[in-house]
Design a protein around this motif. Structure first.
Motif, PDB file in Angstrom:
ATOM      1  N   LEU A 122       0.867  -1.173   0.000  1.00 30.33           N
ATOM      2  CA  LEU A 122       0.000   0.000   0.000  1.00 30.33           C
ATOM      3  C   LEU A 122       0.904   1.223   0.000  1.00 30.33           C
ATOM      4  O   LEU A 122       1.684   1.427   0.932  1.00 30.33           O
ATOM      5  N   HIS A 123       0.828   2.007  -1.075  1.00 30.89           N
ATOM      6  CA  HIS A 123       1.679   3.192  -1.209  1.00 30.89           C
ATOM      7  C   HIS A 123       0.878   4.445  -0.874  1.00 30.89           C
ATOM      8  O   HIS A 123      -0.204   4.649  -1.421  1.00 30.89           O
ATOM      9  N   PHE A 124       1.425   5.274   0.004  1.00 34.89           N
ATOM     10  CA  PHE A 124       0.853   6.584   0.300  1.00 34.89           C
ATOM     11  C   PHE A 124       1.747   7.616  -0.371  1.00 34.89           C
ATOM     12  O   PHE A 124       2.955   7.647  -0.119  1.00 34.89           O
ATOM     13  N   GLY A 125       1.146   8.460  -1.204  1.00 34.64           N
ATOM     14  CA  GLY A 125       1.910   9.525  -1.850  1.00 34.64           C
ATOM     15  C   GLY A 125       2.362  10.555  -0.833  1.00 34.64           C
ATOM     16  O   GLY A 125       3.452  11.108  -0.932  1.00 34.64           O
ATOM     17  N   ALA A 126       1.528  10.809   0.161  1.00 36.87           N
ATOM     18  CA  ALA A 126       1.870  11.756   1.220  1.00 36.87           C
ATOM     19  C   ALA A 126       0.800  11.710   2.297  1.00 36.87           C
ATOM     20  O   ALA A 126      -0.373  11.512   2.003  1.00 36.87           O
ATOM     21  N   VAL A 127       1.222  11.863   3.528  1.00 33.21           N
ATOM     22  CA  VAL A 127       0.310  12.031   4.658  1.00 33.21           C
ATOM     23  C   VAL A 127       0.877  13.175   5.468  1.00 33.21           C
ATOM     24  O   VAL A 127       2.062  13.173   5.811  1.00 33.21           O
ATOM     25  N   ASP A 128       0.036  14.159   5.755  1.00 31.03           N
ATOM     26  CA  ASP A 128       0.529  15.315   6.472  1.00 31.03           C
ATOM     27  C   ASP A 128       0.599  15.027   7.962  1.00 31.03           C
ATOM     28  O   ASP A 128      -0.421  14.859   8.622  1.00 31.03           O
ATOM     29  N   PHE A 129       1.770  14.940   8.465  1.00 26.74           N
ATOM     30  CA  PHE A 129       2.237  14.793   9.828  1.00 26.74           C
ATOM     31  C   PHE A 129       2.293  13.349  10.304  1.00 26.74           C
ATOM     32  O   PHE A 129       3.336  12.761  10.316  1.00 26.74           O
ATOM     33  N   ARG A 130       1.175  12.741  10.711  1.00 25.36           N
ATOM     34  CA  ARG A 130       1.260  11.410  11.321  1.00 25.36           C
ATOM     35  C   ARG A 130       0.037  10.577  10.944  1.00 25.36           C
ATOM     36  O   ARG A 130      -1.073  11.096  10.921  1.00 25.36           O
ATOM     37  N   ALA A 131       0.244   9.270  10.712  1.00 24.04           N
ATOM     38  CA  ALA A 131      -0.876   8.391  10.369  1.00 24.04           C
ATOM     39  C   ALA A 131      -0.667   6.999  10.959  1.00 24.04           C
ATOM     40  O   ALA A 131       0.473   6.558  11.143  1.00 24.04           O
ATOM     41  N   HIS A 132      -1.787   6.340  11.240  1.00 23.89           N
ATOM     42  CA  HIS A 132      -1.794   4.938  11.650  1.00 23.89           C
ATOM     43  C   HIS A 132      -2.684   4.204  10.658  1.00 23.89           C
ATOM     44  O   HIS A 132      -3.761   4.690  10.309  1.00 23.89           O
ATOM     45  N   ASP A 138      -6.249  -5.126  12.854  1.00 23.91           N
ATOM     46  CA  ASP A 138      -4.815  -5.045  13.122  1.00 23.91           C
ATOM     47  C   ASP A 138      -4.239  -3.698  12.717  1.00 23.91           C
ATOM     48  O   ASP A 138      -4.471  -3.227  11.600  1.00 23.91           O
ATOM     49  N   GLU A 139      -3.459  -3.086  13.632  1.00 16.83           N
ATOM     50  CA  GLU A 139      -2.681  -1.913  13.223  1.00 16.83           C
ATOM     51  C   GLU A 139      -1.482  -2.455  12.464  1.00 16.83           C
ATOM     52  O   GLU A 139      -0.693  -3.225  13.019  1.00 16.83           O
ATOM     53  N   VAL A 140      -1.364  -2.087  11.191  1.00 18.83           N
ATOM     54  CA  VAL A 140      -0.315  -2.658  10.352  1.00 18.83           C
ATOM     55  C   VAL A 140       0.877  -1.740  10.195  1.00 18.83           C
ATOM     56  O   VAL A 140       1.961  -2.194   9.833  1.00 18.83           O
ATOM     57  N   ALA A 141       0.703  -0.444  10.461  1.00 20.75           N
ATOM     58  CA  ALA A 141       1.823   0.487  10.311  1.00 20.75           C
ATOM     59  C   ALA A 141       1.449   1.855  10.850  1.00 20.75           C
ATOM     60  O   ALA A 141       0.277   2.172  11.022  1.00 20.75           O
ATOM     61  N   SER A 142       2.480   2.630  11.083  1.00 17.71           N
ATOM     62  CA  SER A 142       2.302   4.055  11.333  1.00 17.71           C
ATOM     63  C   SER A 142       3.390   4.766  10.545  1.00 17.71           C
ATOM     64  O   SER A 142       4.378   4.147  10.140  1.00 17.71           O
ATOM     65  N   THR A 143       3.190   6.054  10.302  1.00 22.24           N
ATOM     66  CA  THR A 143       4.155   6.780   9.488  1.00 22.24           C
ATOM     67  C   THR A 143       5.539   6.684  10.124  1.00 22.24           C
ATOM     68  O   THR A 143       5.670   6.790  11.336  1.00 22.24           O
ATOM     69  N   PRO A 144       6.543   6.476   9.291  1.00 19.19           N
ATOM     70  CA  PRO A 144       7.906   6.373   9.813  1.00 19.19           C
ATOM     71  C   PRO A 144       8.507   7.741  10.104  1.00 19.19           C
ATOM     72  O   PRO A 144       9.680   7.854  10.377  1.00 19.19           O
ATOM     73  N   HIS A 145       7.691   8.784  10.028  1.00 19.49           N
ATOM     74  CA  HIS A 145       8.176  10.155  10.201  1.00 19.49           C
ATOM     75  C   HIS A 145       7.080  11.004  10.822  1.00 19.49           C
ATOM     76  O   HIS A 145       5.911  10.653  10.763  1.00 19.49           O
ATOM     77  N   ASP A 146       7.459  12.078  11.422  1.00 18.06           N
ATOM     78  CA  ASP A 146       6.500  13.053  11.942  1.00 18.06           C
ATOM     79  C   ASP A 146       6.725  14.363  11.214  1.00 18.06           C
ATOM     80  O   ASP A 146       7.258  15.316  11.767  1.00 18.06           O
ATOM     81  N   SER A 147       6.377  14.374   9.960  1.00 19.77           N
ATOM     82  CA  SER A 147       6.497  15.593   9.178  1.00 19.77           C
ATOM     83  C   SER A 147       5.513  15.504   8.027  1.00 19.77           C
ATOM     84  O   SER A 147       4.908  14.472   7.803  1.00 19.77           O
ATOM     85  N   GLY A 148       5.368  16.558   7.312  1.00 18.23           N
ATOM     86  CA  GLY A 148       4.333  16.596   6.302  1.00 18.23           C
ATOM     87  C   GLY A 148       4.760  16.189   4.917  1.00 18.23           C
ATOM     88  O   GLY A 148       5.909  16.335   4.516  1.00 18.23           O
ATOM     89  N   GLN A 149       3.815  15.637   4.204  1.00 19.76           N
ATOM     90  CA  GLN A 149       3.903  15.403   2.776  1.00 19.76           C
ATOM     91  C   GLN A 149       5.036  14.494   2.331  1.00 19.76           C
ATOM     92  O   GLN A 149       5.624  14.700   1.284  1.00 19.76           O
ATOM     93  N   LEU A 150       5.334  13.461   3.105  1.00 19.65           N
ATOM     94  CA  LEU A 150       6.336  12.490   2.698  1.00 19.65           C
ATOM     95  C   LEU A 150       5.658  11.166   2.362  1.00 19.65           C
ATOM     96  O   LEU A 150       4.758  10.727   3.067  1.00 19.65           O
ATOM     97  N   PRO A 151       6.092  10.501   1.286  1.00 23.06           N
ATOM     98  CA  PRO A 151       5.504   9.208   0.928  1.00 23.06           C
ATOM     99  C   PRO A 151       6.011   8.089   1.832  1.00 23.06           C
ATOM    100  O   PRO A 151       7.078   8.190   2.433  1.00 23.06           O
ATOM    101  N   PHE A 152       5.226   7.022   1.935  1.00 23.30           N
ATOM    102  CA  PHE A 152       5.665   5.814   2.623  1.00 23.30           C
ATOM    103  C   PHE A 152       4.867   4.635   2.092  1.00 23.30           C
ATOM    104  O   PHE A 152       3.839   4.795   1.455  1.00 23.30           O
ATOM    105  N   THR A 153       5.373   3.427   2.345  1.00 25.24           N
ATOM    106  CA  THR A 153       4.764   2.194   1.850  1.00 25.24           C
ATOM    107  C   THR A 153       4.533   1.243   3.012  1.00 25.24           C
ATOM    108  O   THR A 153       5.363   1.134   3.906  1.00 25.24           O
TER     109      THR A 153
END
Length: 173
Positions: A122-132, A138-153
């Motif tokens: 599951l690819h996220f183009g960007a999530v502003d600040f923090r996401a779960h 099941d909680e499968v992931a949370s953002t690996p960063h606490d900042s805005g507009q960065l992609p994660f998988t």
């Protein structure tokens, strides 16, 4: 009566009253956006894969107060059009602003068919600040960063069940 430049600006500034306009300025492109056609292109055309699913479109959403626990909503406030931000006119949420003490939750069902030797990413183009991110309960992931507009998988493979799964994303802006 002659006014100096600075005096004229002072008169204009003092008499000007600014209000928020309720009208939405929509482009011809924006007027044609629907849940079914909201950004359907593969994000990197030079790397297109055969088996991919675009999750843009209508999701259920809810806004809850921030508490010490991530308690998922039991009632949803309406539909949000992904990939648009809550505040954007094209989101369909009427320009609602997320407050600092609130979470935005969005959820939708998706059909998965895990195959041996293949990964479900599951690819996220960007999530502003923090996401779960949750798949089912099941909680499968949370953002690996606490900042805005960065992609994660997120690798959903260990949590994916054959058939309908519920994907839920909780965001703190």
């Amino acid at each position: 009566m002659m006014l100096k430049k600075g005096a004229w600006l002072a008169v204009l500034t003092a008499s000007a009253v600014w209000t928020v306009q309720a009208e939405l300025m929509m482009t011809p492109w924006g007027e044609k956006v629907t849940d079914d056609n909201a950004w359907r292109q593969y994000p990197r055309p030079q790397m297109v894969r055969e088996n991919w699913t675009c999750l843009n479109g209508a999701w259920d959403y809810a806004i809850t107060p921030i508490t010490n626990t991530f308690v998922r909503p039991t009632k949803w406030d309406g539909k949000i059009r992904v990939p648009f931000a809550l505040e954007a006119p094209l989101s369909g949420c009427g320009g609602r602003l997320l407050q600092p003490g609130e979470y935005l939750w969005s959820t939708r069902e998706l059909t998965l068919d895990p195959m041996p030797g293949e990964r479900i990413l599951l690819h996220f183009g960007a999530v502003d600040f923090r996401a779960h991110v949750y798949l089912g309960h099941d909680e499968v992931a949370s953002t690996p960063h606490d900042s805005g507009q960065l992609p994660f998988t997120v690798d959903l493979t260990p949590y994916a069940k054959k058939g309908v799964n519920t994907l839920t994303v909780q965001v703190w802006d």
